[in-house]
Design a protein around this motif. Structure first.
Motif, mmCIF file in Angstrom:
data_model
loop_
_atom_site.group_PDB
_atom_site.id
_atom_site.type_symbol
_atom_site.label_atom_id
_atom_site.label_comp_id
_atom_site.label_asym_id
_atom_site.label_seq_id
_atom_site.Cartn_x
_atom_site.Cartn_y
_atom_site.Cartn_z
ATOM 1 N N ARG A 1 -69.049 18.013 60.778
ATOM 2 C CA ARG A 1 -68.653 18.695 59.550
ATOM 3 C C ARG A 1 -68.810 17.772 58.345
ATOM 4 N N GLU B 1 -72.550 28.348 62.393
ATOM 5 C CA GLU B 1 -72.002 29.583 61.840
ATOM 6 C C GLU B 1 -70.479 29.630 62.008
ATOM 7 N N TRP C 1 -64.950 20.593 50.706
ATOM 8 C CA TRP C 1 -66.199 21.138 51.247
ATOM 9 C C TRP C 1 -66.074 22.624 51.566
ATOM 10 N N LYS C 2 -64.839 23.138 51.623
ATOM 11 C CA LYS C 2 -64.640 24.563 51.858
ATOM 12 C C LYS C 2 -64.640 25.355 50.552
ATOM 13 N N PRO D 1 -68.766 26.083 49.008
ATOM 14 C CA PRO D 1 -69.553 27.291 49.293
ATOM 15 C C PRO D 1 -69.015 28.536 48.599
ATOM 16 N N HIS E 1 -71.549 30.407 46.293
ATOM 17 C CA HIS E 1 -72.162 31.569 46.938
ATOM 18 C C HIS E 1 -71.233 32.769 47.094
ATOM 19 N N HIS F 1 -76.466 26.924 56.784
ATOM 20 C CA HIS F 1 -75.867 26.073 55.756
ATOM 21 C C HIS F 1 -76.710 24.818 55.654
ATOM 22 N N ALA G 1 -72.984 19.014 53.056
ATOM 23 C CA ALA G 1 -73.942 19.369 54.097
ATOM 24 C C ALA G 1 -73.370 19.069 55.478
ATOM 25 N N LEU H 1 -68.594 27.532 59.509
ATOM 26 C CA LEU H 1 -68.489 28.138 58.181
ATOM 27 C C LEU H 1 -67.549 29.340 58.164
ATOM 28 N N HIS I 1 -65.731 32.923 50.879
ATOM 29 C CA HIS I 1 -65.788 32.533 52.297
ATOM 30 C C HIS I 1 -64.337 32.474 52.763
ATOM 31 N N GLN J 1 -70.300 17.773 45.151
ATOM 32 C CA GLN J 1 -70.943 18.991 45.659
ATOM 33 C C GLN J 1 -71.302 19.951 44.531
#
Length: 544
Positions: free
Chosen positions: A494, A516, A312-313, A316, A320, A472, A436, A519, A323, A23
């Protein structure tokens, strides 16, 4: 942006590094050893279908050739076969049995070829400091230095330095079970099949819980495990050789066949669960977070599922910004799954190992006990099946057009064949782990037509627009069928392969709401976790 610091270069830490690189997240792996793994044929792992696929996908190594796929499973009690499973029948997936040093070597080779991963050998962690903007770690050794990272993950085993530095409690039970272990090359009467033998006839004078398992490995090698009676009696070489000879003779009509003893050991099973799996920007995973392994279950599998959930958590947040709700869900989801497995083991332990009492006299109990043990070994039931995240804080609520399918929300999806966006046919599982979301349209008949004939017809343009609008990145896939899903239904999956929801048709509003929620929703400007992190950092500064 600083890399993620991973403490520990075992299978769990190396898998996390590869999962993050998939990722586009860089990492540095702190390995307290020299970067080489001792060959120990008696130290092996059994990988179920999902974890074997995860490692194959990330490493690119031919794990099926490096290990052995069992052709079958046999359960015996005394002289009777109580259950027999053939893995190429009835869709029963075959476990993969592989030596741990072989697996680690394959992961190291993959990491060495990955430019986003750096391994620092002879680097033993001794300090962790964190503040709102990142983590600083210090290692001692020949190359002792300070490391700066965005986050830090402790994959450093049962005696985790990371867990101790964070002062995280690790309660549980010690020596739940002990097994004498031997790896030897020989011929047994059921080539390729694994065996669980309870109360073998040659041990009738021993404890009522006498039990031995045999699991095949490549090149005619077998791993044998004998359940030891409670206590701390020393397992001497003479005792182990006697166990080998009497067991082989018992399985081959009284004559001990030739064998070559390769390795021995004693495996002690502990059951422990860390109170916290996250402290600000620091996490624990694998044996640093939990210990389990009674009744045929394997702690490494849960460790691999930990990092599949976490990777995967983290991505992001790295790309970005914070989160927090998404990162908090790692502890909530994974700790609940492991806790449920430990509770299940604690409930059946008195039944399976108690050796008496009223339950032991009830007709049919022995067969039920055999079934429980077999489920643990084969990855079924509460002792062995992959966990589900039905009560996850990421689960969407009140979707108007949600429908039931054979996979409950939060459970791992079935690995069906799908058509990818480039028109190729692939397995659904091959698209996981890229960060993704997956949106799967169930469209019977599409498999017999070229994609160009249906990609711009029917509901596809509307669904493609809805996928593009999601909060996402998401990949649109098409499947001819999915268990329990009607035509034109839409599944949201997921990045770690767990089902979010199934919708009746193209429902852009519900699809967006579900994505949403997956995420973590909309984070407030500052969450409780951030506040705790700052307070901890300030307290650390005052202490220094």
């Amino acid at each position: 942006m600083d890399p993620v610091i991973i403490v520990g270069a075992g299978p769990v830490g190396l898998t996390l590094a590869l999962a993050l690189a998939r990722q586009e997240v860089p990492s540095v792996v702190l390995d307290e050893g020299p970067g080489k793994d001792e060959s120990r044929p008696a130290r092996t792992v059994v990988l179920r279908e999902d974890t074997a696929a995860l490692l194959t996908r990330l490493s690119g190594a031919p794990l099926d050739r490096l290990g052995t796929r069992w052709t079958g499973w046999r359960s015996m009690r005394r002289k009777q076969v109580t259950r027999e499973v053939v893995f190429d029948e009835a869709g029963e997936p075959s476990p993969l049995h592989i030596a741990q040093h072989t697996l680690t070597h394959a992961l190291r080779a993959a990491v060495a070829a990955e430019p986003l991963v750096e391994i620092a050998t002879d680097s033993r962690l001794d300090t962790v400091e964190q503040e709102r903007s990142g983590v600083t770690a210090h290692t001692r050794g020949p190359n002792g230095t300070w490391w700066r990272g965005s986050h830090l993950v402790g994959c450093d085993g049962p005696r985790s330095t990371v867990r101790k530095l964070l002062d995280i409690r690790f309660p549980g039970r010690t020596a739940v079970e002990r097994h004498a272990v031997a790896a030897l090359r020989t011929e047994l009467p059921w080539p390729g099949q694994a065996l669980l033998h309870r109360t073998p006839p040659w041990r009738m004078s021993g404890p009522p819980t006498a039990e031995v398992t045999a699991r095949p490995l490549p090149d005619g090698v077998w791993r044998l495990d004998w359940l030891l009676p409670p206590g701390k009696d020393l397992v001497t070489p003479e005792l182990l050789v006697n166990r080998i000879r009497e067991t082989l003779a018992g399985w081959t009509d009284g004559t001990t066949p030739p064998y070559d003893l390769l390795d021995t050991g004693v495996h002690t099973v502990h059951h422990r669960l860390a109170r916290r799996w996250r402290a600000g920007r620091v996490f624990v995973a694998g044996d640093a977070a939990h210990l389990l392994g009674a009744f045929g279950t394997h702690g490494l599998e849960e460790g691999l599922r930990d990092v599949d959930n976490l990777a995967w958590k983290l991505a992001p947040s790295w790309h970005h910004g914070p989160h927090e709700a998404l990162l908090d869900s790692y502890q909530t989801e994974r700790r609940a799954v492991v806790a449920a497995r430990l509770r299940a083991a604690d409930q059946v332990l008195p039944l399976l190992r108690g050796g008496g009492g009223l339950r032991g006299m009830v007709p049919g109990t022995a067969r039920g006990h055999d079934a429980l043990l077999t489920d643990g070994h084969l990855g079924h039931g509460p002792l062995g099946a992959p966990g589900t995240y039905a009560d996850s804080p990421l689960a969407p609520r009140h979707l108007e057009h949600e429908i039931p399918v054979d996979t409950p929300p939060g459970a791992p999806v079935t690995d069906v064949r799908v058509t990818a966006e480039d028109g190729t046919f692939v397995q659904l599982r091959s698209r996981l782990g890229r960060g993704a979301l997956l949106v799967v349209l169930i469209a019977p008949g599409t498999g017999v037509w070229d994609r160009k004939h249906w990609v711009s017809a029917g509901v596809m343009p509307r669904l493609a627009a809805a996928v593009t609008a999601l909060p996402h990145p998401a990949e649109l896939l098409v499947a001819e069928e999915y268990p329990g899903a009607p035509a034109h239904s839409v599944l949201l999956v997921r990045p770690d392969g767990h089902l979010v929801t199934a919708l009746s048709g193209v429902r852009p509003a519900d699809l967006y709401a579900a994505a949403e929620a997956t995420l973590g929703g909309k984070d407030p400007e500052k969450t409780q976790t951030e506040t705790e992190t700052e307070e901890a950092a300030e307290a650390g500064s005052r202490a220094r």
